[in-house]
Design a protein around this motif. Sequence first.
Motif, mmCIF file in Angstrom:
data_model
loop_
_atom_site.group_PDB
_atom_site.id
_atom_site.type_symbol
_atom_site.label_atom_id
_atom_site.label_comp_id
_atom_site.label_asym_id
_atom_site.label_seq_id
_atom_site.Cartn_x
_atom_site.Cartn_y
_atom_site.Cartn_z
ATOM 1 N N ASN A 195 -0.405 -2.917 5.144
ATOM 2 C CA ASN A 195 -1.315 -3.381 4.191
ATOM 3 C C ASN A 195 -2.451 -2.387 3.902
ATOM 4 N N MET B 42 0.216 1.076 -2.266
ATOM 5 C CA MET B 42 -0.728 0.086 -2.666
ATOM 6 C C MET B 42 -0.062 -0.812 -3.686
ATOM 7 N N GLY C 292 -0.700 -6.073 -0.207
ATOM 8 C CA GLY C 292 0.237 -5.113 -0.241
ATOM 9 C C GLY C 292 1.663 -5.291 0.079
ATOM 10 N N CYS D 285 -6.263 -4.706 -1.559
ATOM 11 C CA CYS D 285 -5.198 -3.655 -1.422
ATOM 12 C C CYS D 285 -5.182 -3.052 0.037
#
Length: 208
Positions: free
Chosen positions: A38, A148, A163, A193
């Motif tokens: 992530n 992303m 993510g 993100c």
Amino acid sequence: MTLTEADVLVDVTVGAGDGWIGEIPAGARLRVVDLYGNQAVDTLFFDAHDHANRYSAVDTVREQGAVYLTTGSVLLSVDLDPLATIVDDTCGRHDTLGGACAQESNVVRYGEHTRHQHACRTTFVRQAMEWGRGLDKRDLTHNVNFFMNVPLTPEGGLTFEDGVSAAGKHIELRAERDLLVLVSNCPQLNNPCNGYDPTPVRLVGWAR
């Protein structure tokens, strides 16, 4: 992947919010590893011998007929030269539309209180200045956001979502010409993100 010491061109861990800049020769590989999952990795690509011939998201998306990048995607320059090809991808898709976060865009999106938070644009500028070989702010344009998740809305807009990567996922590129690569390991705290918790990534480059 078994490499000898002579094979390895770069092997660095890039901390959350930090950056890296370096050259990757034609034919070599560069692997970006999402160590904890992530994490967004904003990356710029340039012809190492002509920085004006840099990555073009517009041309790449148009020529491949897809908005996301994955295995087989060829990253094209503004002169339509192949810069790199994605040869292995255990994540599945990567963004090249969302751009890099900046202090100015943080203010617009998230409010005045974010003005002095660190951003990818700041990292890019610092790395370019430290590189000191003819790269400056005017060269900082289109970038890839590895790992992303930026879904397109039905209206054609963009959203920043949690993510789709996980710990240990990687993407691997083959340099199609001598490359200059500039990385910002995104410090963004205001959207999911990075899972609101930026973490380190690993860059491994080797000769073939």
